[in-house]
Write an enzyme that holds these catalytic residues in place. Structure first.
Site, PDB file in Angstrom:
ATOM      1  N   HIS A 195       8.346   6.026   4.877  1.00  0.00           N
ATOM      2  CA  HIS A 195       8.467   6.984   5.974  1.00  0.00           C
ATOM      3  C   HIS A 195       9.705   7.867   5.856  1.00  0.00           C
ATOM      4  O   HIS A 195      10.240   8.334   6.853  1.00  0.00           O
ATOM      5  CB  HIS A 195       8.469   6.244   7.315  1.00  0.00           C
ATOM      6  CG  HIS A 195       7.139   5.657   7.660  1.00  0.00           C
ATOM      7  ND1 HIS A 195       6.182   6.325   8.392  1.00  0.00           N
ATOM      8  CD2 HIS A 195       6.575   4.470   7.320  1.00  0.00           C
ATOM      9  CE1 HIS A 195       5.108   5.579   8.520  1.00  0.00           C
ATOM     10  NE2 HIS A 195       5.327   4.428   7.878  1.00  0.00           N
TER      11      HIS A 195
ATOM     12  N   HIS B   9       4.594 -10.124   3.656  1.00  0.00           N
ATOM     13  CA  HIS B   9       5.082  -8.795   3.294  1.00  0.00           C
ATOM     14  C   HIS B   9       6.486  -8.930   2.724  1.00  0.00           C
ATOM     15  O   HIS B   9       7.002 -10.030   2.554  1.00  0.00           O
ATOM     16  CB  HIS B   9       5.053  -7.864   4.510  1.00  0.00           C
ATOM     17  CG  HIS B   9       4.736  -6.435   4.163  1.00  0.00           C
ATOM     18  ND1 HIS B   9       5.539  -5.677   3.340  1.00  0.00           N
ATOM     19  CD2 HIS B   9       3.705  -5.625   4.534  1.00  0.00           C
ATOM     20  CE1 HIS B   9       5.025  -4.466   3.212  1.00  0.00           C
ATOM     21  NE2 HIS B   9       3.902  -4.414   3.919  1.00  0.00           N
TER      22      HIS B   9
ATOM     23  N   ASP C 219      -4.729  -0.144   5.324  1.00  0.00           N
ATOM     24  CA  ASP C 219      -6.040  -0.320   4.705  1.00  0.00           C
ATOM     25  C   ASP C 219      -6.535  -1.749   4.922  1.00  0.00           C
ATOM     26  O   ASP C 219      -5.797  -2.702   4.653  1.00  0.00           O
ATOM     27  CB  ASP C 219      -5.949  -0.066   3.203  1.00  0.00           C
ATOM     28  CG  ASP C 219      -5.590   1.364   2.867  1.00  0.00           C
ATOM     29  OD1 ASP C 219      -6.520   2.161   2.675  1.00  0.00           O
ATOM     30  OD2 ASP C 219      -4.379   1.679   2.800  1.00  0.00           O
TER      31      ASP C 219
END
Length: 416
Positions: free
Chosen positions: A17, A104, A364
């Protein structure tokens, strides 16, 4: 590190980002006709928002060539490419201020650097792969123009549904030990080998799943809507699912690969396992090759039309002793189910306090359809780097007097 390659060197930059992502590509041969459209075609295949199977993040991913070309031709100097991040929503990740997302990179990045990006996955995000795909498109352009090389990847499984690759068993059923699996006639079916030898990107892109095998794609789809059931089911359940991608390289020259530590398949595995969400890699017959005896797995040599040798089979996947033999190079890469899901999961905060995390953001439900051009890009980067290394060795050898004192089995005679 953020740089890959020896002579063809790719350095990517950018977080999920931040203002932009991109790469610097060094070692591109001069004189290559290159435009932004040559790169854009692969970025378009990678971009988010392609269908209801992908993240709804709305990014055009328009690439800008900053250096290294003039009048549409490469100068041999470093090429800079950047893509602006336009649809940024860092506020979607405020819950990660308290919770590291399960499976993650939030926790491990913090442990490694003592600081991490506040939004998204930072450098661990698949957004980083834009630079890889851009660099890979340049490599592909050279490989195609100079050698006619083709690189095609496709989705070969989603969840437990696979494109069939094994020949039907012809072994009689017995009540004894289950050791007759090695009696299969071939490691891979003729149908699957034909698919590898003929598949095109146009065929791959005909279905939203990027699976070119109609029967398998049909199993994934509702016949009335053509929607991939398994992926849609994961999406509707705020969950995710993994899969595999198979890739084939056709037309690679012989002699590529740097034994012993930089064998061609070792470098290829390094490249593939550096892609986000990858968990496994196999080349040629892969794990199936461990189930048959050497007498059936060996690739027997025969004389090739026009001179030289080829093999009857190609269970080696185009590589022997870490060096390419001129046959099709094929391999498979496994992608895990995406870690970020919006389903509430029992986990812990950074300070160890137990709680529940339902991640927000746009993600996704299955990465494999969008990862197809990423796999192709990394294959192209590895291949061009190895070609430049081998060509430099061959060029240096041409400056020496011709060897005439060694037996023919030790030296390749000069070819007209």
């Amino acid at each position: 590190m953020s740089t890959f390659g020896t002579l063809f060197r790719v350095t990517t930059y950018g977080e999920s980002h931040c203002q932009s992502v991109g790469c610097i590509v060094d070692g591109v041969p001069p004189g290559l006709a290159l435009s932004e459209s040559d790169v854009q075609v692969q970025l378009r295949r990678r971009r988010p928002g392609q269908s209801n199977l992908t993240t709804p993040r709305n990014e055009e991913d328009l690439v800008h060539l900053q250096s290294g070309t003039e009048n549409g031709v490469t100068l041999g100097t470093p090429i800079g490419l950047f893509v602006q991040n336009k649809d940024q929503r860092p506020h979607d990740y405020s819950e990660t201020d308290l919770y590291p997302r399960p499976s993650h990179a939030d926790w491990t990045y913090l442990e490694k650097y003592g600081i991490k990006a506040s939004s998204g996955g930072g450098r661990s995000s698949a957004r980083e792969t834009i630079g890889r795909v851009a660099a890979g498109a340049i490599a592909e352009k050279y490989l195609h123009d100079a050698y006619g090389i083709e690189i095609v990847a496709f989705v070969s499984s989603v969840g437990k549904i696979h494109v069939p690759s094994s020949p039907p068993s012809t072994s009689p059923q017995t009540s004894g030990p289950a050791d007759d699996a090695d009696e299969a006639e071939d490691v891979l079916s003729q149908e699957f080998r034909d698919l590898l030898h003929t598949i095109t990107r146009e065929q791959v892109d005909q279905h939203t799943t990027r699976c070119p095998h109609p029967e398998t794609a049909e199993k994934w789809s509702r016949s009335s809507t053509r929607l991939p059931i398994r992926i849609i089911r994961a999406k509707e359940a705020s969950d995710s699912i993994g899969g595999t991608i198979t890739c084939v390289i056709r037309g690679a020259p012989t002699g590529l690969g740097e034994p012993v530590f930089d064998k061609f398949e070792a470098t290829l595995a390094h490249a593939m396992l550096s892609i986000p969400a990858t968990k496994s890699f196999e080349i040629g017959s892969g794990f199936k090759g461990t189930e048959v005896p050497g007498s059936k797995h060996n690739d027997m040599f025969v004389k090739k039309e026009g001179g030289g040798l080829t093999t009857v089979t190609n269970w080696s996947g185009g590589i022997q002793g870490g060096i390419t033999n001129g046959q099709d190079i094929y391999f498979r890469v496994g992608f895990k189910s995406p870690a970020t899901i919006s389903q509430a999961q029992a986990t812990a905060q950074y300070d160890g306090t137990p709680g529940f995390l339902a991640a927000r953001g746009r993600h996704d439900p299955c990465v494999v359809p969008r990862a197809v051009p990423i796999v192709e890009a990394m294959a192209a980067i590895v291949l061009l780097d190895q070609i430049l290394i081998q060509n430099s060795r061959k060029a240096a050898a041409t400056l020496l007097p011709r060897i005439t004192t060694l037996p023919p089995s030790m030296v390749i005679p000069p070819r007209d």
